[in-house]
Design a protein around this motif. Structure first.
Motif, PDB file in Angstrom:
ATOM      1  N   PRO A  83       1.777  17.881  16.915  1.00 54.85           N
ATOM      2  CA  PRO A  83       0.569  17.246  16.374  1.00 54.85           C
ATOM      3  C   PRO A  83       0.487  17.299  14.849  1.00 54.85           C
ATOM      4  CG  PRO A  83       0.009  18.495  18.330  1.00 54.85           C
ATOM      5  CD  PRO A  83       1.458  18.799  18.022  1.00 54.85           C
ATOM      6  N   VAL A  84       0.899  18.418  14.272  1.00 52.94           N
ATOM      7  CA  VAL A  84       0.871  18.555  12.815  1.00 52.94           C
ATOM      8  C   VAL A  84       1.802  17.539  12.166  1.00 52.94           C
ATOM      9  CG1 VAL A  84       1.506  20.035  10.867  1.00 52.94           C
ATOM     10  CG2 VAL A  84       0.213  20.978  12.782  1.00 52.94           C
ATOM     11  N   ASP A  85       3.031  17.440  12.668  1.00 54.02           N
ATOM     12  CA  ASP A  85       3.995  16.510  12.087  1.00 54.02           C
ATOM     13  C   ASP A  85       3.552  15.058  12.256  1.00 54.02           C
ATOM     14  OD1 ASP A  85       5.661  18.476  11.152  1.00 54.02           O
ATOM     15  OD2 ASP A  85       6.971  18.471  12.914  1.00 54.02           O
ATOM     16  N   MET A 127     -10.174   2.248  12.711  1.00 52.91           N
ATOM     17  CA  MET A 127      -8.829   2.147  13.270  1.00 52.91           C
ATOM     18  C   MET A 127      -8.183   3.517  13.391  1.00 52.91           C
ATOM     19  SD  MET A 127      -5.501   0.262  11.576  1.00 52.91           S
ATOM     20  CE  MET A 127      -5.403   1.460  10.228  1.00 52.91           C
ATOM     21  N   LEU A 128      -8.315   4.347  12.362  1.00 56.11           N
ATOM     22  CA  LEU A 128      -7.606   5.618  12.316  1.00 56.11           C
ATOM     23  C   LEU A 128      -8.301   6.745  13.067  1.00 56.11           C
ATOM     24  CD1 LEU A 128      -6.401   5.742   8.601  1.00 56.11           C
ATOM     25  CD2 LEU A 128      -5.072   5.159  10.620  1.00 56.11           C
ATOM     26  N   THR A 129      -9.632   6.729  13.118  1.00 54.35           N
ATOM     27  CA  THR A 129     -10.368   7.853  13.703  1.00 54.35           C
ATOM     28  C   THR A 129      -9.939   8.181  15.130  1.00 54.35           C
ATOM     29  OG1 THR A 129     -12.310   7.542  12.278  1.00 54.35           O
ATOM     30  CG2 THR A 129     -12.641   8.731  14.348  1.00 54.35           C
ATOM     31  N   PRO A 130      -9.909   7.214  16.052  1.00 56.48           N
ATOM     32  CA  PRO A 130      -9.514   7.576  17.422  1.00 56.48           C
ATOM     33  C   PRO A 130      -8.072   8.059  17.531  1.00 56.48           C
ATOM     34  CG  PRO A 130      -9.754   5.183  17.196  1.00 56.48           C
ATOM     35  CD  PRO A 130     -10.312   5.790  15.961  1.00 56.48           C
ATOM     36  N   VAL A 131      -7.199   7.555  16.674  1.00 54.07           N
ATOM     37  CA  VAL A 131      -5.794   7.993  16.701  1.00 54.07           C
ATOM     38  C   VAL A 131      -5.701   9.462  16.303  1.00 54.07           C
ATOM     39  CG1 VAL A 131      -3.491   7.642  15.746  1.00 54.07           C
ATOM     40  CG2 VAL A 131      -4.959   5.667  16.196  1.00 54.07           C
ATOM     41  N   PHE A 132      -6.356   9.809  15.193  1.00 52.12           N
ATOM     42  CA  PHE A 132      -6.358  11.196  14.740  1.00 52.12           C
ATOM     43  C   PHE A 132      -7.075  12.101  15.740  1.00 52.12           C
ATOM     44  CE2 PHE A 132      -5.098   9.585  10.583  1.00 52.12           C
ATOM     45  CZ  PHE A 132      -4.345  10.626  10.073  1.00 52.12           C
ATOM     46  N   ALA A 133      -8.180  11.611  16.299  1.00 54.34           N
ATOM     47  CA  ALA A 133      -8.951  12.415  17.252  1.00 54.34           C
ATOM     48  C   ALA A 133      -8.120  12.758  18.484  1.00 54.34           C
ATOM     49  CB  ALA A 133     -10.224  11.678  17.654  1.00 54.34           C
ATOM     50  N   ASP A 134      -7.332  11.802  18.963  1.00 53.97           N
ATOM     51  CA  ASP A 134      -6.467  12.057  20.128  1.00 53.97           C
ATOM     52  C   ASP A 134      -5.436  13.138  19.818  1.00 53.97           C
ATOM     53  OD1 ASP A 134      -7.774  10.197  21.660  1.00 53.97           O
ATOM     54  OD2 ASP A 134      -6.273   8.606  21.404  1.00 53.97           O
ATOM     55  N   ILE A 135      -4.876  13.082  18.607  1.00 57.07           N
ATOM     56  CA  ILE A 135      -3.884  14.092  18.216  1.00 57.07           C
ATOM     57  C   ILE A 135      -4.545  15.465  18.101  1.00 57.07           C
ATOM     58  CG2 ILE A 135      -2.313  14.839  16.388  1.00 57.07           C
ATOM     59  CD1 ILE A 135      -1.791  11.887  15.778  1.00 57.07           C
ATOM     60  N   VAL A 136      -5.766  15.498  17.559  1.00 53.83           N
ATOM     61  CA  VAL A 136      -6.488  16.770  17.437  1.00 53.83           C
ATOM     62  C   VAL A 136      -6.791  17.348  18.814  1.00 53.83           C
ATOM     63  CG1 VAL A 136      -8.615  17.877  16.653  1.00 53.83           C
ATOM     64  CG2 VAL A 136      -7.486  16.192  15.196  1.00 53.83           C
ATOM     65  N   CYS A 147     -10.566  22.791  16.895  1.00 50.10           N
ATOM     66  CA  CYS A 147     -11.538  21.875  16.292  1.00 50.10           C
ATOM     67  C   CYS A 147     -12.504  21.402  17.393  1.00 50.10           C
ATOM     68  CB  CYS A 147     -10.812  20.684  15.670  1.00 50.10           C
ATOM     69  SG  CYS A 147     -11.897  19.457  14.915  1.00 50.10           S
ATOM     70  N   PRO A 148     -13.757  21.855  17.386  1.00 52.85           N
ATOM     71  CA  PRO A 148     -14.685  21.539  18.483  1.00 52.85           C
ATOM     72  C   PRO A 148     -15.180  20.102  18.517  1.00 52.85           C
ATOM     73  CG  PRO A 148     -15.798  22.807  16.779  1.00 52.85           C
ATOM     74  CD  PRO A 148     -14.349  22.778  16.409  1.00 52.85           C
ATOM     75  N   TYR A 149     -15.088  19.388  17.405  1.00 53.55           N
ATOM     76  CA  TYR A 149     -15.581  18.008  17.361  1.00 53.55           C
ATOM     77  C   TYR A 149     -14.505  17.081  16.790  1.00 53.55           C
ATOM     78  CZ  TYR A 149     -19.893  20.736  17.602  1.00 53.55           C
ATOM     79  OH  TYR A 149     -20.869  21.635  17.960  1.00 53.55           O
ATOM     80  N   PRO A 150     -13.468  16.785  17.560  1.00 56.11           N
ATOM     81  CA  PRO A 150     -12.335  16.007  17.028  1.00 56.11           C
ATOM     82  C   PRO A 150     -12.724  14.675  16.398  1.00 56.11           C
ATOM     83  CG  PRO A 150     -11.772  16.951  19.139  1.00 56.11           C
ATOM     84  CD  PRO A 150     -13.240  17.206  18.948  1.00 56.11           C
ATOM     85  N   GLU A 151     -13.458  13.847  17.119  1.00 56.34           N
ATOM     86  CA  GLU A 151     -13.788  12.523  16.592  1.00 56.34           C
ATOM     87  C   GLU A 151     -14.672  12.605  15.353  1.00 56.34           C
ATOM     88  OE1 GLU A 151     -15.976   8.326  17.929  1.00 56.34           O
ATOM     89  OE2 GLU A 151     -15.531   9.856  19.436  1.00 56.34           O
ATOM     90  N   GLN A 152     -15.736  13.398  15.436  1.00 57.50           N
ATOM     91  CA  GLN A 152     -16.668  13.495  14.316  1.00 57.50           C
ATOM     92  C   GLN A 152     -16.025  14.140  13.089  1.00 57.50           C
ATOM     93  OE1 GLN A 152     -17.360  14.429  17.497  1.00 57.50           O
ATOM     94  NE2 GLN A 152     -18.624  12.624  17.987  1.00 57.50           N
ATOM     95  N   CYS A 153     -15.210  15.171  13.320  1.00 61.50           N
ATOM     96  CA  CYS A 153     -14.538  15.829  12.193  1.00 61.50           C
ATOM     97  C   CYS A 153     -13.538  14.897  11.521  1.00 61.50           C
ATOM     98  CB  CYS A 153     -13.821  17.090  12.682  1.00 61.50           C
ATOM     99  SG  CYS A 153     -14.937  18.471  13.034  1.00 61.50           S
ATOM    100  N   MET A 154     -12.840  14.089  12.312  1.00 63.75           N
ATOM    101  CA  MET A 154     -11.902  13.140  11.733  1.00 63.75           C
ATOM    102  C   MET A 154     -12.625  12.036  10.970  1.00 63.75           C
ATOM    103  SD  MET A 154      -8.858  14.260  12.162  1.00 63.75           S
ATOM    104  CE  MET A 154      -9.664  15.847  11.839  1.00 63.75           C
ATOM    105  N   GLN A 155     -13.792  11.616  11.452  1.00 64.46           N
ATOM    106  CA  GLN A 155     -14.592  10.641  10.712  1.00 64.46           C
ATOM    107  C   GLN A 155     -14.982  11.181   9.343  1.00 64.46           C
ATOM    108  OE1 GLN A 155     -17.715   9.936  13.621  1.00 64.46           O
ATOM    109  NE2 GLN A 155     -16.996   7.847  13.951  1.00 64.46           N
ATOM    110  N   ILE A 156     -15.421  12.438   9.323  1.00 66.67           N
ATOM    111  CA  ILE A 156     -15.829  13.065   8.062  1.00 66.67           C
ATOM    112  C   ILE A 156     -14.643  13.199   7.116  1.00 66.67           C
ATOM    113  CG2 ILE A 156     -16.651  15.228   7.031  1.00 66.67           C
ATOM    114  CD1 ILE A 156     -18.359  15.580   9.600  1.00 66.67           C
ATOM    115  N   LEU A 157     -13.525  13.691   7.646  1.00 67.77           N
ATOM    116  CA  LEU A 157     -12.335  13.902   6.812  1.00 67.77           C
ATOM    117  C   LEU A 157     -11.788  12.586   6.268  1.00 67.77           C
ATOM    118  CD1 LEU A 157     -10.205  15.905   5.759  1.00 67.77           C
ATOM    119  CD2 LEU A 157      -8.919  15.495   7.864  1.00 67.77           C
TER     120      LEU A 157
END
Length: 215
Positions: A83-85, A127-136, A147-157
């Motif tokens: 996931p990191v890579d 476009m990117l948020t759900p992709v990153f959230a799935d990886i998280v 990370c307890p809130y994958p989608e929301q945290c990725m939106q913020i980041l």
């Protein structure tokens, strides 16, 4: 003899020709008539596909976004990488450094294209948020992330990164930009619950902002 082309083929021809002209002449200096002449079509044909020159620019940006999204999806589904890579590879894949991308981005930063700019940033975020959230979520399950809130945290980041690193919104000097990058790497690790500096060290090496060295 008049050449009849399929709808998508003709539309793409107009878009690509227009983008090439924007690069060659500059967007402001390029007229619809220039596009008509280069493509070899009548004005009515152009307006059958597009409302205006700005509409062609919008379509070019949309195509560019789709190209990036295709890259992102290919990387995201590669389960052989951690996931990191995958997150790091995606960050690299969304860096736009070709000439046509530069032209489109420059045009979006102009005041009269503020709405297009805003729409593009929102589109990229969505476009990117759900992709990153799935990886998280995958990293959470394997214990790599916490990370307890994958989608929301990725939106913020992502919204922070897209805004702070956009020269059309902020124009930091190189030293401040380096610190922004470092802070984003630090924040990414905190959001993901990673404490071994794996993300920040890899990203710093890629973006050449680590080790206190100037860009």
């Amino acid at each position: 003899m008049r050449v009849v082309k399929e709808y998508d083929e003709r539309r793409n021809e107009i878009i690509q020709t227009a983008i090439n002209l924007f690069i060659e002449k500059g967007y402001d200096a390029c007229s619809v008539n220039d596009i008509l002449k280069a493509v070899g079509i009548a004005k009515g044909t152009f307006y059958y596909y597009f409302k205006s020159k700005e509409d062609v620019l919008d379509a070019g940006v949309e195509q560019l976004s789709e190209t990036v999204f295709t890259r992102v999806k290919e990387i995201a589904k590669d389960k052989q990488s951690s996931p990191v890579d995958r997150m790091i590879k995606i960050m690299m894949a969304i860096r736009l450094d070709d000439k046509s991308a530069d032209i489109l981005i420059e045009e979006m930063h102009k005041v009269n294209n503020a709405l297009l700019h805003q729409k593009t940033l929102v589109s990229i975020l969505n476009m990117l948020t759900p992709v990153f959230a799935d990886i998280v979520e995958e990293g959470n399950k394997s214990g790599i992330f916490n990370c307890p809130y994958p989608e929301q945290c990725m939106q913020i980041l992502l919204s922070s990164a897209l805004t702070l690193l956009d020269d059309g919104i902020f124009n930091f000097d190189r030293e401040k930009e380096k610190l922004i990058f470092q802070a984003l790497f630090f924040t990414t690790e905190k959001i993901l619950g990673v404490s071994n500096n794996e993300i920040s060290s890899k990203l710093a090496a890629i973006y050449e902002v680590g080790g206190g060295e100037a860009l």
